[in-house]
Write a protein that holds these residues in place. Structure first.
Motif, PDB file in Angstrom:
ATOM      1  N   PHE A  95       0.851  -1.188   0.000  1.00 26.95           N
ATOM      2  CA  PHE A  95       0.000   0.000   0.000  1.00 26.95           C
ATOM      3  C   PHE A  95       0.886   1.238   0.000  1.00 26.95           C
ATOM      4  O   PHE A  95       2.006   1.198   0.516  1.00 26.95           O
ATOM      5  CB  PHE A  95      -0.914   0.042   1.231  1.00 26.95           C
ATOM      6  N   ARG A  96       0.354   2.330  -0.544  1.00 25.01           N
ATOM      7  CA  ARG A  96       1.051   3.613  -0.502  1.00 25.01           C
ATOM      8  C   ARG A  96       0.309   4.566   0.421  1.00 25.01           C
ATOM      9  O   ARG A  96      -0.911   4.659   0.387  1.00 25.01           O
ATOM     10  CB  ARG A  96       1.137   4.222  -1.907  1.00 25.01           C
ATOM     11  N   ILE A  97       1.058   5.279   1.264  1.00 29.74           N
ATOM     12  CA  ILE A  97       0.458   6.264   2.157  1.00 29.74           C
ATOM     13  C   ILE A  97       0.219   7.544   1.367  1.00 29.74           C
ATOM     14  O   ILE A  97       1.174   8.181   0.907  1.00 29.74           O
ATOM     15  CB  ILE A  97       1.367   6.535   3.373  1.00 29.74           C
ATOM     16  N   PRO A  98      -1.057   7.951   1.184  1.00 24.26           N
ATOM     17  CA  PRO A  98      -1.332   9.091   0.310  1.00 24.26           C
ATOM     18  C   PRO A  98      -1.409  10.437   1.022  1.00 24.26           C
ATOM     19  O   PRO A  98      -1.416  11.479   0.361  1.00 24.26           O
ATOM     20  CB  PRO A  98      -2.704   8.725  -0.271  1.00 24.26           C
ATOM     21  N   SER A  99      -1.520  10.436   2.355  1.00 21.49           N
ATOM     22  CA  SER A  99      -1.782  11.689   3.061  1.00 21.49           C
ATOM     23  C   SER A  99      -0.946  11.782   4.326  1.00 21.49           C
ATOM     24  O   SER A  99      -0.157  10.892   4.644  1.00 21.49           O
ATOM     25  CB  SER A  99      -3.273  11.788   3.418  1.00 21.49           C
ATOM     26  N   ALA A 100      -1.152  12.889   5.064  1.00 19.14           N
ATOM     27  CA  ALA A 100      -0.381  13.156   6.279  1.00 19.14           C
ATOM     28  C   ALA A 100      -1.127  12.758   7.541  1.00 19.14           C
ATOM     29  O   ALA A 100      -0.704  13.117   8.638  1.00 19.14           O
ATOM     30  CB  ALA A 100      -0.016  14.640   6.339  1.00 19.14           C
ATOM     31  N   SER A 101      -2.209  11.999   7.438  1.00 15.69           N
ATOM     32  CA  SER A 101      -3.047  11.730   8.602  1.00 15.69           C
ATOM     33  C   SER A 101      -2.380  10.839   9.645  1.00 15.69           C
ATOM     34  O   SER A 101      -2.805  10.809  10.794  1.00 15.69           O
ATOM     35  CB  SER A 101      -4.373  11.087   8.171  1.00 15.69           C
ATOM     36  N   MET A 102      -1.321  10.098   9.245  1.00 14.34           N
ATOM     37  CA  MET A 102      -0.639   9.218  10.196  1.00 14.34           C
ATOM     38  C   MET A 102       0.751   9.724  10.572  1.00 14.34           C
ATOM     39  O   MET A 102       1.553   8.990  11.141  1.00 14.34           O
ATOM     40  CB  MET A 102      -0.538   7.799   9.620  1.00 14.34           C
ATOM     41  N   MET A 103       1.060  10.994  10.274  1.00 14.73           N
ATOM     42  CA  MET A 103       2.330  11.563  10.741  1.00 14.73           C
ATOM     43  C   MET A 103       2.335  11.590  12.267  1.00 14.73           C
ATOM     44  O   MET A 103       1.279  11.791  12.877  1.00 14.73           O
ATOM     45  CB  MET A 103       2.504  12.994  10.216  1.00 14.73           C
ATOM     46  N   PRO A 104       3.498  11.424  12.895  1.00 12.00           N
ATOM     47  CA  PRO A 104       4.829  11.224  12.315  1.00 12.00           C
ATOM     48  C   PRO A 104       5.171   9.755  12.061  1.00 12.00           C
ATOM     49  O   PRO A 104       6.243   9.461  11.583  1.00 12.00           O
ATOM     50  CB  PRO A 104       5.747  11.799  13.378  1.00 12.00           C
ATOM     51  N   THR A 105       4.248   8.831  12.392  1.00 11.19           N
ATOM     52  CA  THR A 105       4.535   7.402  12.209  1.00 11.19           C
ATOM     53  C   THR A 105       4.704   7.048  10.754  1.00 11.19           C
ATOM     54  O   THR A 105       5.611   6.287  10.384  1.00 11.19           O
ATOM     55  CB  THR A 105       3.406   6.553  12.826  1.00 11.19           C
ATOM     56  N   MET A 106       3.838   7.586   9.911  1.00  8.80           N
ATOM     57  CA  MET A 106       3.895   7.337   8.473  1.00  8.80           C
ATOM     58  C   MET A 106       3.745   8.656   7.743  1.00  8.80           C
ATOM     59  O   MET A 106       2.928   9.498   8.133  1.00  8.80           O
ATOM     60  CB  MET A 106       2.795   6.365   8.044  1.00  8.80           C
ATOM     61  N   LEU A 107       4.519   8.814   6.684  1.00  2.00           N
ATOM     62  CA  LEU A 107       4.512  10.037   5.901  1.00  2.00           C
ATOM     63  C   LEU A 107       3.955   9.763   4.514  1.00  2.00           C
ATOM     64  O   LEU A 107       4.032   8.639   4.007  1.00  2.00           O
ATOM     65  CB  LEU A 107       5.927  10.604   5.775  1.00  2.00           C
ATOM     66  N   ALA A 108       3.394  10.799   3.895  1.00  2.00           N
ATOM     67  CA  ALA A 108       2.978  10.673   2.504  1.00  2.00           C
ATOM     68  C   ALA A 108       4.199  10.296   1.666  1.00  2.00           C
ATOM     69  O   ALA A 108       5.254  10.914   1.774  1.00  2.00           O
ATOM     70  CB  ALA A 108       2.381  11.994   2.018  1.00  2.00           C
ATOM     71  N   GLY A 109       4.060   9.269   0.852  1.00  2.00           N
ATOM     72  CA  GLY A 109       5.183   8.768   0.066  1.00  2.00           C
ATOM     73  C   GLY A 109       5.781   7.497   0.621  1.00  2.00           C
ATOM     74  O   GLY A 109       6.634   6.881  -0.025  1.00  2.00           O
ATOM     75  N   ASP A 110       5.341   7.078   1.830  1.00  2.00           N
ATOM     76  CA  ASP A 110       5.773   5.787   2.373  1.00  2.00           C
ATOM     77  C   ASP A 110       5.043   4.659   1.644  1.00  2.00           C
ATOM     78  O   ASP A 110       3.840   4.751   1.375  1.00  2.00           O
ATOM     79  CB  ASP A 110       5.458   5.686   3.867  1.00  2.00           C
ATOM     80  N   PHE A 111       5.771   3.594   1.355  1.00  2.00           N
ATOM     81  CA  PHE A 111       5.175   2.386   0.787  1.00  2.00           C
ATOM     82  C   PHE A 111       5.308   1.277   1.834  1.00  2.00           C
ATOM     83  O   PHE A 111       6.405   1.001   2.311  1.00  2.00           O
ATOM     84  CB  PHE A 111       5.881   1.985  -0.508  1.00  2.00           C
ATOM     85  N   ILE A 112       4.190   0.677   2.180  1.00  2.00           N
ATOM     86  CA  ILE A 112       4.167  -0.268   3.293  1.00  2.00           C
ATOM     87  C   ILE A 112       3.691  -1.641   2.829  1.00  2.00           C
ATOM     88  O   ILE A 112       3.061  -1.778   1.775  1.00  2.00           O
ATOM     89  CB  ILE A 112       3.252   0.234   4.425  1.00  2.00           C
ATOM     90  N   LEU A 113       4.013  -2.647   3.635  1.00  2.00           N
ATOM     91  CA  LEU A 113       3.461  -3.980   3.465  1.00  2.00           C
ATOM     92  C   LEU A 113       2.424  -4.215   4.545  1.00  2.00           C
ATOM     93  O   LEU A 113       2.674  -3.938   5.731  1.00  2.00           O
ATOM     94  CB  LEU A 113       4.557  -5.040   3.557  1.00  2.00           C
ATOM     95  N   VAL A 114       1.273  -4.720   4.132  1.00  2.00           N
ATOM     96  CA  VAL A 114       0.190  -5.017   5.065  1.00  2.00           C
ATOM     97  C   VAL A 114       0.074  -6.531   5.183  1.00  2.00           C
ATOM     98  O   VAL A 114      -0.051  -7.235   4.169  1.00  2.00           O
ATOM     99  CB  VAL A 114      -1.133  -4.406   4.590  1.00  2.00           C
ATOM    100  N   GLU A 115       0.134  -7.024   6.395  1.00  2.00           N
ATOM    101  CA  GLU A 115       0.039  -8.458   6.666  1.00  2.00           C
ATOM    102  C   GLU A 115      -1.427  -8.872   6.623  1.00  2.00           C
ATOM    103  O   GLU A 115      -2.203  -8.563   7.519  1.00  2.00           O
ATOM    104  CB  GLU A 115       0.647  -8.751   8.036  1.00  2.00           C
ATOM    105  N   LYS A 116      -1.812  -9.590   5.550  1.00  2.00           N
ATOM    106  CA  LYS A 116      -3.224  -9.899   5.323  1.00  2.00           C
ATOM    107  C   LYS A 116      -3.749 -10.974   6.266  1.00  2.00           C
ATOM    108  O   LYS A 116      -4.970 -11.060   6.489  1.00  2.00           O
ATOM    109  CB  LYS A 116      -3.431 -10.342   3.867  1.00  2.00           C
ATOM    110  N   PHE A 117      -2.865 -11.820   6.821  1.00  2.00           N
ATOM    111  CA  PHE A 117      -3.325 -12.912   7.667  1.00  2.00           C
ATOM    112  C   PHE A 117      -3.316 -12.558   9.146  1.00  2.00           C
ATOM    113  O   PHE A 117      -3.501 -13.428   9.999  1.00  2.00           O
ATOM    114  CB  PHE A 117      -2.478 -14.170   7.431  1.00  2.00           C
ATOM    115  N   SER A 118      -3.115 -11.285   9.470  1.00  2.00           N
ATOM    116  CA  SER A 118      -3.057 -10.887  10.878  1.00  2.00           C
ATOM    117  C   SER A 118      -4.358 -11.193  11.609  1.00  2.00           C
ATOM    118  O   SER A 118      -4.344 -11.685  12.741  1.00  2.00           O
ATOM    119  CB  SER A 118      -2.753  -9.388  10.992  1.00  2.00           C
ATOM    120  N   TYR A 119      -5.478 -10.899  10.966  1.00  2.00           N
ATOM    121  CA  TYR A 119      -6.770 -11.027  11.630  1.00  2.00           C
ATOM    122  C   TYR A 119      -7.617 -12.171  11.071  1.00  2.00           C
ATOM    123  O   TYR A 119      -8.320 -12.842  11.821  1.00  2.00           O
ATOM    124  CB  TYR A 119      -7.538  -9.708  11.520  1.00  2.00           C
ATOM    125  N   SER A 120      -7.582 -12.367   9.765  1.00  2.00           N
ATOM    126  CA  SER A 120      -8.360 -13.448   9.160  1.00  2.00           C
ATOM    127  C   SER A 120      -7.909 -13.637   7.722  1.00  2.00           C
ATOM    128  O   SER A 120      -7.256 -12.763   7.144  1.00  2.00           O
ATOM    129  CB  SER A 120      -9.866 -13.145   9.193  1.00  2.00           C
TER     130      SER A 120
END
Length: 307
Positions: free
Chosen positions: A85-110
């Motif tokens: 996934f790509r972070i498109p906005s600043a809503s998760m600053m300072p943990t995540m910045l716009a322009g961050d590319f992350i991996l999401v673990e799909k099996f975490s919950y189900s």
């Protein structure tokens, strides 16, 4: 229904698999027989090039055969293991910045199917402090990423820009938990973040076992008049229903989250953010001739595990 790319990938993979199967089931035996007849006529065994010349495989079938295993692996990994996934906005600053590319673990919950997102296997329950991707309840085709603040039964209060959390009383014979302040101390401003020209204040919180930082804009008044109003609670208070979760962004005054539109059903959860694998700087002067989507640099120091 899952997002467009998941559906598209599933359809293309199935189409390639069906073409490959049809060719192997009905076309390949005829090609083999044609080669056998020619070898019997010539009384000699033909090499691979001669066999291909006499009984060539169709271009579409050949292409489907070559790409199907790759597409199947991508589909399985993206559906059940990890999805970028790509972070498109600043809503998760300072943990995540716009322009961050992350991996999401799909099996975490189900584990869910890639088209209708029907739960196939329940894994673990979400925990307070997890950063999770979920389907936006008001528009499920849109993916959001926020931090889980409240679990089912939690009482959440966000008053005067201070977060309070009261877990549910599990056993009535014991002393029930009391609402406690989550925010701890002001963070030293080694890096200053801005909203426009306004510097943001930096704080540290602990949600569950997770320590993380948040940003608060002192120039913005509390927006309580826009808050989602739950029946039977104060305007800045929410009790999380069973089977649902309360999300907030770390950039508290620049995040559209559960405070404004309510709770996230468990079925909407996509997975837990676990790793930043790339981070691009997108800072560019207004007079630049290059398009806005072209990166200006790489933030190598940001690569690593998500906290």
């Amino acid at each position: 229904m899952a997002n467009f790319y998941s559906v598209l990938l599933t359809v293309i993979t199935l189409a390639a698999g069906i073409i490959w199967w049809y060719d192997a089931r009905y076309k390949k035996p005829a090609r083999k027989q044609r080669v056998a007849d020619e070898e019997q006529r010539l009384q000699q065994e033909l090499d691979a090039q001669a066999r291909e010349r006499i009984a060539p495989q169709g271009k579409i079938a050949e292409f489907a055969q070559s790409v199907f295993p790759i597409l199947l692996i991508i589909l399985l990994v993206r559906t059940f293991l990890y999805e970028p996934f790509r972070i498109p906005s600043a809503s998760m600053m300072p943990t995540m910045l716009a322009g961050d590319f992350i991996l999401v673990e799909k099996f975490s919950y189900s584990l869910r199917d890639p088209v209708w997102r029907t739960e196939l296997l329940e894994m673990n329950k979400p925990e307070r402090g997890d950063i999770a991707v979920f389907k936006y309840p008001l528009a499920p085709e849109v993916d959001y990423i926020k931090r889980i603040i409240g679990l089912p039964g939690d009482r959440i209060i966000y008053r005067n820009k201070t977060l309070y959390l009261e877990p549910p009383c599990v056993n009535e014979s014991t002393t029930c938990p009391q609402a406690r302040v989550i925010r701890e101390n002001v963070k030293e401003q080694d890096i200053v973040y801005f909203s426009g020209s306004q510097p943001l204040e930096r704080y540290r919180e602990q949600i569950g076992d997770i320590h993380h930082e948040i940003l608060v804009d002192p120039s913005v008044a509390p927006r309580t008049r826009f808050y989602f109003q739950q029946d039977g609670t104060a305007i800045d208070e929410w009790i999380v229903p069973q089977g649902e979760y309360f999300f907030m962004g770390d950039n508290r005054d620049n995040s559209e989250d559960s405070r404004y539109w309510g709770f996230v059903p468990e079925d909407n959860l996509v997975g837990r953010a676990v790793f930043i694998w790339m981070s691009f700087e997108m800072d560019r002067d207004r007079d630049s001739l290059l398009p806005d989507w072209i990166p200006t640099g790489v933030r190598w120091a940001r690569l690593g595990q998500v906290q």
